[in-house]
Design a protein around this motif. Structure first.
Motif, PDB file in Angstrom:
ATOM      1  N   GLU A 274       0.828  -1.206   0.000  1.00 37.49           N
ATOM      2  CA  GLU A 274       0.000   0.000   0.000  1.00 37.49           C
ATOM      3  C   GLU A 274       0.864   1.258   0.000  1.00 37.49           C
ATOM      4  O   GLU A 274       1.797   1.382   0.808  1.00 37.49           O
ATOM      5  CB  GLU A 274      -0.922   0.007   1.228  1.00 37.49           C
ATOM      6  CG  GLU A 274      -1.883   1.183   1.280  1.00 37.49           C
ATOM      7  CD  GLU A 274      -2.984   1.083   0.233  1.00 37.49           C
ATOM      8  OE1 GLU A 274      -3.607   0.018   0.130  1.00 37.49           O
ATOM      9  OE2 GLU A 274      -3.191   2.084  -0.491  1.00 37.49           O
ATOM     10  N   HIS A 275       0.519   2.193  -0.861  1.00 32.83           N
ATOM     11  CA  HIS A 275       1.314   3.407  -1.049  1.00 32.83           C
ATOM     12  C   HIS A 275       1.500   4.199   0.249  1.00 32.83           C
ATOM     13  O   HIS A 275       0.535   4.502   0.947  1.00 32.83           O
ATOM     14  CB  HIS A 275       0.623   4.290  -2.094  1.00 32.83           C
ATOM     15  CG  HIS A 275       1.339   5.584  -2.381  1.00 32.83           C
ATOM     16  ND1 HIS A 275       2.499   5.650  -3.111  1.00 32.83           N
ATOM     17  CD2 HIS A 275       1.061   6.860  -2.019  1.00 32.83           C
ATOM     18  CE1 HIS A 275       2.900   6.904  -3.209  1.00 32.83           C
ATOM     19  NE2 HIS A 275       2.051   7.663  -2.543  1.00 32.83           N
ATOM     20  N   ASP A 306      -1.532  12.713  -4.938  1.00 34.71           N
ATOM     21  CA  ASP A 306      -2.161  14.031  -4.911  1.00 34.71           C
ATOM     22  C   ASP A 306      -1.406  14.934  -3.938  1.00 34.71           C
ATOM     23  O   ASP A 306      -1.618  14.880  -2.722  1.00 34.71           O
ATOM     24  CB  ASP A 306      -3.628  13.899  -4.479  1.00 34.71           C
ATOM     25  CG  ASP A 306      -4.404  15.185  -4.738  1.00 34.71           C
ATOM     26  OD1 ASP A 306      -3.781  16.175  -5.152  1.00 34.71           O
ATOM     27  OD2 ASP A 306      -5.632  15.181  -4.542  1.00 34.71           O
ATOM     28  N   GLY A 307      -0.511  15.745  -4.474  1.00 27.86           N
ATOM     29  CA  GLY A 307       0.238  16.694  -3.656  1.00 27.86           C
ATOM     30  C   GLY A 307       0.978  16.033  -2.513  1.00 27.86           C
ATOM     31  O   GLY A 307       1.642  15.020  -2.698  1.00 27.86           O
ATOM     32  N   GLY A 308       0.856  16.605  -1.308  1.00 33.30           N
ATOM     33  CA  GLY A 308       1.559  16.074  -0.160  1.00 33.30           C
ATOM     34  C   GLY A 308       0.788  14.997   0.586  1.00 33.30           C
ATOM     35  O   GLY A 308       1.213  14.557   1.655  1.00 33.30           O
ATOM     36  N   PHE A 311      -2.810  10.051  -1.015  1.00 34.76           N
ATOM     37  CA  PHE A 311      -3.941   9.590  -1.821  1.00 34.76           C
ATOM     38  C   PHE A 311      -3.675   9.750  -3.318  1.00 34.76           C
ATOM     39  O   PHE A 311      -2.934  10.645  -3.736  1.00 34.76           O
ATOM     40  CB  PHE A 311      -5.205  10.376  -1.455  1.00 34.76           C
ATOM     41  CG  PHE A 311      -5.518  10.372   0.013  1.00 34.76           C
ATOM     42  CD1 PHE A 311      -5.344   9.224   0.766  1.00 34.76           C
ATOM     43  CD2 PHE A 311      -5.972  11.514   0.645  1.00 34.76           C
ATOM     44  CE1 PHE A 311      -5.622   9.202   2.131  1.00 34.76           C
ATOM     45  CE2 PHE A 311      -6.259  11.511   2.008  1.00 34.76           C
ATOM     46  CZ  PHE A 311      -6.085  10.359   2.751  1.00 34.76           C
ATOM     47  N   PRO A 312      -4.328   8.931  -4.138  1.00 30.82           N
ATOM     48  CA  PRO A 312      -4.169   9.082  -5.589  1.00 30.82           C
ATOM     49  C   PRO A 312      -4.982  10.253  -6.117  1.00 30.82           C
ATOM     50  O   PRO A 312      -6.034  10.580  -5.575  1.00 30.82           O
ATOM     51  CB  PRO A 312      -4.726   7.751  -6.117  1.00 30.82           C
ATOM     52  CG  PRO A 312      -5.687   7.286  -5.081  1.00 30.82           C
ATOM     53  CD  PRO A 312      -5.161   7.777  -3.771  1.00 30.82           C
ATOM     54  N   VAL A 313      -4.481  10.899  -7.168  1.00 25.25           N
ATOM     55  CA  VAL A 313      -5.299  11.933  -7.801  1.00 25.25           C
ATOM     56  C   VAL A 313      -6.406  11.248  -8.580  1.00 25.25           C
ATOM     57  O   VAL A 313      -6.193  10.189  -9.173  1.00 25.25           O
ATOM     58  CB  VAL A 313      -4.479  12.834  -8.753  1.00 25.25           C
ATOM     59  CG1 VAL A 313      -3.395  13.565  -8.020  1.00 25.25           C
ATOM     60  CG2 VAL A 313      -3.905  12.034  -9.908  1.00 25.25           C
ATOM     61  N   PRO A 314      -7.599  11.807  -8.586  1.00 24.15           N
ATOM     62  CA  PRO A 314      -8.648  11.265  -9.454  1.00 24.15           C
ATOM     63  C   PRO A 314      -8.465  11.770 -10.880  1.00 24.15           C
ATOM     64  O   PRO A 314      -7.617  12.625 -11.164  1.00 24.15           O
ATOM     65  CB  PRO A 314      -9.932  11.824  -8.831  1.00 24.15           C
ATOM     66  CG  PRO A 314      -9.511  13.073  -8.126  1.00 24.15           C
ATOM     67  CD  PRO A 314      -8.082  12.883  -7.719  1.00 24.15           C
TER      68      PRO A 314
END
Length: 488
Positions: A274-275, A306-308, A311-314
């Motif tokens: 997991e990332h 997604d930035g800092g 989570f992944p960007v959608p």
């Protein structure tokens, strides 16, 4: 908080509007998804989609120059961002509801009435060229390795063209090319306009009316062949003067979010890597037990952080996905050991699967963690638009439903069906690539030493890892200098 969502599908392939209305949420978000990406780049002009998106999101309108737009956005504290990927691109705007009318005029004009200024064109082209030459080649070996892995996996495939283009492709693009690309792909049927927050209801009607100025219709979608079969362990070694080695490896998988097995594989992947968490086996074994690097993760779909956040960007949906492992830089002396270790762990996963206890704890984590992916309406809107793109119910709800119905047998069957440890494409950004190749082909032992004491059980396992056989064949290696990566 009352939230309602609506997807308005207009007739005759006209613009679709995805609404996420929340009367108490003070921020209004726009997400304009255009169904065009790097797979639409003409051969020899790789980067045309990216440059076109930049000319809109970072350009001027017929009324205002780029500088004048920045001056008008600043007091509004509004922002405009962009994303471009293989299949879709997105222009994103956010503003407080007090200023939504002023902001919408600028935002919509950027898309409907672009300036296509020669100076903006030069600036944006230089931005992309500098990203390749100065950022990704020179200053970010990890991103270079990850991008090169996708480049390597999808040889002779529409996904091969990098999202940001190539040096030669970008150099060949003219402003007239950008204008023609815009005319072809910015049509009503090729765009979804997403809006979230406490926007005035009348704005939706205005959006439909304004975007009706675009040509009707939808360009024909690019047909995707199956990715080429991976033949054993295939290596792309990028020669670069560097003190550490960044490694990424992976292979195509035949499923995406629209397939039931994706959710079983999601549990397996979370257990394995997991990332940006310490839950994963890779992280525990490589960093936690041995301190070889900063992090080690795995993925079952294309992932951009997604930035800092973690989570992944959608809004980076793809019809075809790939499994990948990201091994963050290790000292060159440990590059052979760590590759052996990561592939051996993958073999253990494929052969043994998860225990019932591991399955239950990982599923529980994912059921809760996935809810955190939509902490803002902006992100929730993005996930809703992706769900429509894949033709599934709201993804976060689907995760809850599918995971609750899974068994450990479902997960272990998915692992055996979609993952493997024998046919893998491997990219390493490293120094003395020829020497690394010889070490891999010879399967010479690769012992490691520690500056601090470790347990006897780790030392015992190291003896197994350092002689773990990798079936690396000389004919399966490519070595290229870093300056040739993404050159054409």
């Amino acid at each position: 908080m009352m939230i309602t969502s609506i997807l308005a599908f207009a007739r005759n392939s006209e613009i679709r509007v995805k609404e996420l209305y929340s009367p108490n949420y003070p921020i209004v978000t726009f997400r304009v998804m255009i169904e065009t990406g790097s797979m639409n780049d003409p051969k020899g002009k790789e980067g045309l989609n990216a440059l076109t998106i930049l000319m809109l999101a970072q350009g001027g309108t017929k009324e205002l120059t780029y500088k004048e737009i920045q001056e008008r956005l600043y007091p509004l504290a509004a922002r405009i961002n962009y994303q471009f990927d293989k299949e879709v691109s997105v222009i994103i705007g956010e503003v407080h509801r007090d200023h939504v009318d002023k902001f919408y005029k600028i935002f919509s004009d950027l898309i409907l009435n672009p300036r296509f200024d020669e100076q903006d064109f030069k600036r944006n082209k230089d931005l992309l060229l500098n990203y390749i030459r100065a950022t990704i080649r020179s200053g970010n070996d990890e991103e270079l390795g990850k991008q090169a892995l996708v480049w390597f996996i999808y040889e002779n495939h529409p996904y091969h063209s990098p999202e940001f283009g190539t040096v030669q492709g970008l150099s060949n693009i003219t402003l007239e090319d950008v204008k023609n690309f815009y005319k072809k792909y910015f049509t009503q049927g090729n765009i979804v306009f997403g809006i979230a927050g406490s926007y005035p209801k009348s704005l939706v009607g205005k959006i439909k009316k304004d975007f009706a100025k675009l040509p009707k219709g939808k360009p024909e979608s690019v047909q995707l062949p199956e990715p080429e079969k991976v033949n054993g362990l295939e290596f792309l070694l990028i020669e670069k003067e560097t003190r550490s080695t960044a490694i990424s490896f992976g292979f195509p998988i035949a499923i995406n979010r629209s397939h039931k097995d994706f959710y079983a594989l999601m549990v397996a992947n979370s257990y394995f890597g997991e990332h940006r968490t310490f839950n994963g086996i890779l992280m525990q074994k490589i960093r936690g037990q041995r301190g070889l690097n900063y992090g080690n993760y795995s993925y079952i779909e294309h992932f951009v952080q997604d930035g800092g956040s973690t989570f992944p960007v959608p809004n980076i949906p793809r019809r075809q996905q790939y499994f990948s492992v990201w091994i963050r830089p290790v000292e060159n002396k440990n590059r052979h050991f760590v590759l052996r270790q990561a592939i051996r762990e993958l073999e253990i996963l494929v052969k043994n699967g998860l225990s019932k206890e591991d399955f239950e704890s990982t599923r529980e984590f994912l059921l809760n963690y996935s809810k955190l992916w939509v902490q803002t309406l902006n992100r929730r809107l993005g996930y809703m638009m992706d769900s429509d793109w894949y033709g599934i119910e709201y993804f976060i709800d689907k995760v809850q439903k599918e995971l609750r119905n899974l068994t450990v047998e479902d997960v272990n069957n998915a692992i055996k069906k979609y993952l493997n440890f024998e046919n893998i494409k491997i990219v390493a950004v490293t120094k003395d690539a020829q020497s690394y190749m010889q070490d891999l082909i010879s399967n010479k032992p690769s012992p490691i030493t520690y500056v601090s004491p470790v347990s006897q059980s780790i030392l015992d396992e190291d003896k197994i890892i350092q002689e773990y056989k990798l079936n690396a064949r000389a004919e399966n290696f490519k070595i290229i200098p870093v300056d040739e990566v993404f050159e054409k």
